[in-house]
Design a protein around this motif. Sequence first.
Motif, short mmCIF file in Angstrom:
data_model
loop_
_atom_site.label_atom_id
_atom_site.label_comp_id
_atom_site.label_asym_id
_atom_site.label_seq_id
_atom_site.Cartn_x
_atom_site.Cartn_y
_atom_site.Cartn_z
N MET A 149 50.46 40.13 37.14
CA MET A 149 49.39 40.80 37.88
C MET A 149 49.98 41.80 38.86
SD MET A 149 46.93 37.52 38.69
CE MET A 149 48.31 36.44 39.12
N ALA A 150 49.36 42.96 38.97
CA ALA A 150 49.83 43.97 39.91
C ALA A 150 49.30 43.66 41.31
CB ALA A 150 49.35 45.35 39.48
N THR A 153 44.72 46.46 41.51
CA THR A 153 44.16 46.93 40.25
C THR A 153 42.85 47.64 40.54
OG1 THR A 153 45.12 45.10 38.99
CG2 THR A 153 43.20 46.18 38.02
N TYR A 155 39.23 48.62 39.62
CA TYR A 155 38.17 48.07 38.76
C TYR A 155 37.06 49.11 38.60
CZ TYR A 155 34.44 45.01 37.08
OH TYR A 155 33.42 44.45 36.34
N TRP A 160 39.08 48.62 44.44
CA TRP A 160 40.46 48.12 44.33
C TRP A 160 40.48 46.61 44.52
CZ3 TRP A 160 44.38 50.73 42.42
CH2 TRP A 160 44.35 52.12 42.47
N PHE A 414 41.76 52.53 30.38
CA PHE A 414 41.91 52.26 31.80
C PHE A 414 40.57 52.24 32.53
CE2 PHE A 414 45.73 54.92 30.62
CZ PHE A 414 46.60 53.85 30.47
N PHE A 417 39.76 47.98 33.80
CA PHE A 417 40.84 47.52 34.67
C PHE A 417 42.02 48.47 34.54
CE2 PHE A 417 38.55 43.55 33.79
CZ PHE A 417 38.44 43.00 35.06
N SER A 419 45.63 48.70 35.94
CA SER A 419 46.74 48.14 36.70
C SER A 419 47.53 49.27 37.35
CB SER A 419 47.66 47.34 35.77
OG SER A 419 48.90 47.10 36.40
N GLY A 420 47.96 49.06 38.58
CA GLY A 420 48.75 50.07 39.26
C GLY A 420 50.06 50.38 38.57
#
Length: 455
Positions: A149-150, A153, A155, A160, A414, A417, A419-420
Amino acid sequence: MQQAGSLPAAALFSRIDFGQGAVAAISGGSDSTALLILLKNHFDRFLPSARLIAVTVDHALRSGSAAEARTVAGLCRELGIIHRTVAWEGAKPSTGIAAAAREARYRLLADVARDEGLGIVVTGHTADDQAETVVMRQARDEGPGLAGMAPATLYEGDVWILRPLLAERRSALRALLTANGHEWIDDPTNLDPAFERPRVRATLAGNENRFEDILATASKVAHEREDLSHRAAVLIGRHASRLAPGLIHLDPAFAAEADRLAVLHVLRVMLAVVGGTSFLPDNDRAAALFAMLSAGTGRATLSRTVIDVRRAGIFLHREARGLPAPSMLSGGAVWDGRYRITFDDGVAGCVIVPSGRTKARESTAPGGDEAPASLFRAAHAVEPAVWQGGTCLGSPGEPWQLPGVAFVPVVAPFARFLSGFDLEVARAVSELVGASSLPMPPLKAPAGSKATANA
């Protein structure tokens, strides 16, 4: 509240710009309870004017869930924190319940954040959760997923999800609660071997060496994934252009780039975006496709995307099969995974359909020799068109006869979700296709770092 020495709130949250405040997800378990208490302490000391709103999601999967939500509400009253309980309503799936519950939880938390005018949801995921996630992904051979998990994330493009406790152990959080006289709720499903995560948790219990190795793997893969995202973004800026709505061009030099990993990543991202698919195509299939296309000419289809290779470069457009059936306009709906529809009043009786070949033949290809007219027509034929009665009111890239209607491009893989770890490539492709701009993550880069904080 007196802080445990190893968990000072200022250090945990110093990199986060909370802005107007945040929604804190709290189930009543030890992790989320400790998170809420730490956040309360931080907001009281450093952000007295910001709003902290605790939200409990009642999944209604156990008979005691409503009572647990009331217990959490009582704790929040004692702490002086605003609390909301939101329920996952409707029929529950018979399979994949854990994934469905997670989707519902994020949706409901984000809805509260939007309603409150806030752009941040904070969760209590810990290093223990991270290790379990990585082990589960290892079992499914999810290469990039081994990053875990970042820290943050994005959404659905506007909220965020932050995870500030990813470096903290559950045991430390429980020690913090015990030292300050706080109890927590133990969810019995966390021990139920019918679910994957409790089984993985049992295998990790007491094995500190394996635990540390797993977290080291996650850190390594996270850095690799961020680096690949950066390199891919550079290639997109260097070689990709949008010739018309739905038609992407990669110039001939793209295929000759020495960074094959980044080239392949760009291709996979582009295929998913142009085809409107939520997942990137299989890496091996994309590599085989690229090897075939590297010869300089050819035509193939993957992830609902036609790849047409000519001397002028690689052209990508949506294939003509499997397009949506005619439907009424629906505000906010996503059409074919590629466009989000927005409109004002006055659309009664309007229907959205694929433009089709007849409408495409009537369109005028842009001037110049960037691509053959046949490619512009093929791309135009699969774009959405709005009709009212027997009149076509327009399609993306054309003047609309109905004011207020807009089809905003969506970056499908993307869109839900982000992810950074993938933020840079997502930002590059969003700019390329004209999608809504992505907000900057509310994380500051570590001291001495020139890089943008991962999200």
